[in-house]
Design a protein around this motif. Structure first.
Motif, mmCIF file in Angstrom:
data_model
loop_
_atom_site.group_PDB
_atom_site.id
_atom_site.type_symbol
_atom_site.label_atom_id
_atom_site.label_comp_id
_atom_site.label_asym_id
_atom_site.label_seq_id
_atom_site.Cartn_x
_atom_site.Cartn_y
_atom_site.Cartn_z
ATOM 1 N N GLU A 40 -156.971 47.958 -57.632
ATOM 2 C CA GLU A 40 -158.281 47.424 -56.483
ATOM 3 C C GLU A 40 -158.245 49.168 -56.229
ATOM 4 O O GLU A 40 -159.388 49.934 -55.676
ATOM 5 N N ASP A 41 -156.659 49.598 -57.012
ATOM 6 C CA ASP A 41 -156.906 51.676 -55.814
ATOM 7 C C ASP A 41 -157.955 52.052 -57.482
ATOM 8 O O ASP A 41 -158.486 53.439 -56.523
ATOM 9 N N LEU A 42 -157.835 52.009 -58.329
ATOM 10 C CA LEU A 42 -159.080 52.179 -59.153
ATOM 11 C C LEU A 42 -160.497 52.585 -58.419
ATOM 12 O O LEU A 42 -161.056 53.098 -58.586
ATOM 13 N N ARG A 43 -160.928 51.568 -57.804
ATOM 14 C CA ARG A 43 -161.893 50.683 -57.405
ATOM 15 C C ARG A 43 -162.337 51.321 -56.617
ATOM 16 O O ARG A 43 -163.464 52.465 -55.895
ATOM 17 N N ASN A 44 -161.042 52.342 -55.368
ATOM 18 C CA ASN A 44 -161.976 53.346 -54.199
ATOM 19 C C ASN A 44 -162.023 53.869 -54.277
ATOM 20 O O ASN A 44 -162.512 54.306 -54.140
ATOM 21 N N GLN A 45 -160.943 54.589 -55.327
ATOM 22 C CA GLN A 45 -160.874 55.685 -56.169
ATOM 23 C C GLN A 45 -162.047 56.656 -56.291
ATOM 24 O O GLN A 45 -163.148 57.625 -56.050
ATOM 25 N N LEU A 46 -162.962 54.818 -57.108
ATOM 26 C CA LEU A 46 -164.212 55.674 -57.919
ATOM 27 C C LEU A 46 -165.018 55.850 -56.811
ATOM 28 O O LEU A 46 -166.146 56.530 -57.019
ATOM 29 N N HIS A 47 -165.590 55.052 -55.871
ATOM 30 C CA HIS A 47 -166.121 54.866 -55.101
ATOM 31 C C HIS A 47 -166.344 56.193 -54.395
ATOM 32 O O HIS A 47 -166.881 57.107 -53.168
ATOM 33 N N THR A 48 -164.988 56.860 -53.793
ATOM 34 C CA THR A 48 -164.989 58.176 -52.698
ATOM 35 C C THR A 48 -165.509 59.057 -53.929
ATOM 36 O O THR A 48 -166.305 60.048 -52.952
ATOM 37 N N GLN A 49 -164.960 59.284 -55.216
ATOM 38 C CA GLN A 49 -165.851 60.047 -56.021
ATOM 39 C C GLN A 49 -167.411 59.834 -55.817
ATOM 40 O O GLN A 49 -168.100 61.079 -55.546
ATOM 41 N N VAL A 50 -167.660 58.560 -55.577
ATOM 42 C CA VAL A 50 -169.687 58.833 -55.624
ATOM 43 C C VAL A 50 -169.877 59.063 -54.324
ATOM 44 O O VAL A 50 -171.051 59.491 -54.286
ATOM 45 N N GLU A 51 -168.935 58.583 -53.398
ATOM 46 C CA GLU A 51 -169.541 59.344 -51.922
ATOM 47 C C GLU A 51 -169.804 60.973 -51.616
ATOM 48 O O GLU A 51 -170.616 60.847 -51.179
ATOM 49 N N LYS A 52 -168.378 61.324 -52.169
ATOM 50 C CA LYS A 52 -168.725 63.035 -52.031
ATOM 51 C C LYS A 52 -169.532 63.667 -52.409
ATOM 52 O O LYS A 52 -170.117 63.907 -52.120
ATOM 53 N N SER A 53 -169.117 62.999 -54.170
ATOM 54 C CA SER A 53 -170.736 63.677 -54.682
ATOM 55 C C SER A 53 -172.177 63.638 -53.777
ATOM 56 O O SER A 53 -172.871 64.393 -53.907
ATOM 57 N N ILE A 54 -172.708 62.680 -53.420
ATOM 58 C CA ILE A 54 -174.042 62.504 -52.594
ATOM 59 C C ILE A 54 -173.932 63.368 -51.968
ATOM 60 O O ILE A 54 -175.105 64.210 -51.283
ATOM 61 N N GLY A 55 -172.473 63.266 -50.400
ATOM 62 C CA GLY A 55 -172.073 64.238 -49.770
ATOM 63 C C GLY A 55 -172.717 65.429 -50.434
ATOM 64 O O GLY A 55 -173.616 65.861 -49.667
ATOM 65 N N GLN A 56 -172.398 65.872 -51.363
ATOM 66 C CA GLN A 56 -172.742 67.342 -51.825
ATOM 67 C C GLN A 56 -174.148 67.710 -52.709
ATOM 68 O O GLN A 56 -174.404 68.231 -53.829
ATOM 69 N N GLY A 57 -174.739 66.678 -52.749
ATOM 70 C CA GLY A 57 -175.754 66.736 -52.796
ATOM 71 C C GLY A 57 -176.832 65.846 -54.174
ATOM 72 O O GLY A 57 -177.868 66.014 -54.117
ATOM 73 N N ALA A 58 -176.015 65.129 -55.123
ATOM 74 C CA ALA A 58 -176.147 64.178 -55.922
ATOM 75 C C ALA A 58 -177.206 63.644 -55.742
ATOM 76 O O ALA A 58 -177.209 63.186 -54.210
#
Length: 461
Positions: A313-331
């Motif tokens: 679960e911690d790996l999934r949470n980390q991955l989702h955080t990376q996706v959300e950050k990327s979208i916030g950065q313009g992806a």
């Protein structure tokens, strides 16, 4: 007070088994037994050592269904891929059974007035810190050549695949290797740093190898440096998959999906950054997204499944955080981007476009089913994007002009370069990285010699 490690099925969230962690006395006993086994094994004739590898390959195949089911249960790998992991281990055992005598043979050197040669001799006990994403293959990739060279292995596997770690120890005994030649330590996550530091400093440990995160690699590498011991570090990657304007887009897009989503994206050597020439970017992206949508996400024991759960679960949470950050950065999110509701630790296959330096999914290693697409106007731009990474493990380049692709590959830093093919490990070729992907090599001639003393002999007259 004893500590218990409990493994969990990531597809369902249910507990599988509990294991008592080793205390200090048990760790000491394991080190002593493995050191004793190493001494005897080093004196064992090479032909006998290699005969055990042949039996190992046979045993792996005989029990392939059992071992594959355990892998799938503990870390969620689709069962068809888990079976492939066992077969790859067997093929590697056969390779070294056939080739190790040649690789380890004394090498005569012509000198005036003397007889001289180079010998390759075992070091002793190798401490191995291994990850969960390929529970058998990661261990076998290192252990098979290491044992063939006459060493012993003290294995600290990831706690969430403790069942696999103990099965590997039993596997070696079934294949006729001496007891304790490969010994598994059961160590809870919080105790790994201190236990590893103590073991690396122990004079009975000759060298260390680690496959894992940069943080773990830095700690193990530093401990090995303080102890003046050799370390081989394989620390992950963010591989570039480069699509030139003249590439066969149908073939490239099919390979791209395989390269990103094998093992549900949980592999250091998965392609993660898809760098596409602007003239073909729209069509490549369309094909890539279409084929990503077609991936079957589901029960990892179903042969039709291509994407299983993430391992924890911690790996999934980390991955989702990376996706959300990327979208916030313009992806731009093209498909996926969310955890799957319900039991287990599932994540949708995800494709992001409009990435590049400064976007998390481009800059960081994403360990799960997330692909980052970036574009460039020309070859120089693609080369710059490929090298705009702290990592340097693998590289895949797609072009109908192979000479051009090779020329581009020579301008990009990586441990391996594949043209019109997906990056993969093969026992006949050395495997390892550059930059923050680590140092040292596994497999092939380089891998078996990593944990030997390269010894010079000079006999006068």
């Amino acid at each position: 007070m004893s500590t218990t490690i409990t493994t969990v099925n990531p597809a369902t969230g249910t507990e599988i088994a509990s294991y008592a962690a080793h205390d200090a006395d048990q760790v000491e006993a394991a080190v002593a037994a493995t050191h004793s086994a190493a001494t005897s094994w080093a004196a064992t004739p090479l032909d006998h050592r290699l005969s055990r590898l042949t039996t190992l390959a046979e045993t792996l195949r005989e029990r392939a269904d059992e071992y594959a089911a355990l892998i799938t249960q503990e870390m969620g790998k689709p069962l068809t891929e888990a079976v492939g992991e066992i077969e790859k281990s067997a093929v590697t055992a056969e390779y070294y059974a056939s080739e190790a005598e040649r690789i380890l043979a004394d090498e005569p050197v012509e000198v005036d007035g003397a007889r001289a040669w180079i010998g390759y001799e075992p070091l002793g006990v190798i401490y191995a810190v291994m990850p969960w994403n390929f529970p058998f293959w990661q261990v076998m990739r290192f252990a098979i050549p290491t044992l063939a060279a006459g060493n012993a292995v003290l294995l600290k596997h990831s706690p969430n695949v403790t069942g696999s770690a103990l099965a590997i120890e039993r596997l070696l005994v079934r294949a006729g290797f001496p007891a304790h030649l490969l010994t598994t330590l059961v160590v809870p996550e919080q105790d790994v740093p201190s236990t590893s530091e103590q073991l690396i400093a122990d004079p009975r440990i000759a060298a260390v190898t680690l496959t894992g995160s940069n943080r773990a690699g830095a700690a193990v590498g530093a401990a090995a440096g303080r102890a003046v011991k050799k370390a081989v570090l394989e620390l992950g990657g963010s591989d570039a998959f480069v699509v030139l304007a003249d590439a066969d887009l149908e073939a490239a897009s099919t390979a791209a999906v395989a390269a990103r989503f094998t093992n549900s994206g949980q592999s250091c050597v998965c392609a993660k950054r898809f760098l596409v020439a602007e003239p073909v970017a729209a069509e490549f992206t369309r094909l890539f997204v279409e084929k990503t949508r077609a991936l079957v996400v589901g029960d990892p024991t179903d042969p039709a499944t291509r994407i299983g759960p993430l391992a924890r679960e911690d790996l999934r949470n980390q991955l989702h955080t990376q996706v959300e950050k990327s979208i916030g950065q313009g992806a731009t999110l093209l498909v996926g981007g969310q955890p799957v509701e319900g039991p287990g630790t599932w994540y949708e296959p995800t494709v992001l476009s409009g990435t590049g330096p400064g976007v998390t999914a481009f800059d960081e290693e994403t360990f799960g089913p997330v692909a980052a697409i970036a574009t460039a106007a020309d070859d120089d731009g693609l080369i710059a994007l490929a090298d705009a990474s702290a990592y340097g493990l693998g590289l895949s380049i797609w072009s109908t002009d192979t000479d051009r692709a090779i020329s581009i590959a020579r301008r990009i830093t990586s441990g391996a370069a594949f043209v019109n093919a997906v990056v993969a490990s093969d026992p006949r070729l050395p495997f390892g990285g550059t930059k923050k992907s680590g140092h040292g090599r596994e497999l092939a001639t380089a891998g078996i010699r990593e944990f030997t003393t390269i010894r010079t002999y000079w006999v006068a007259g």
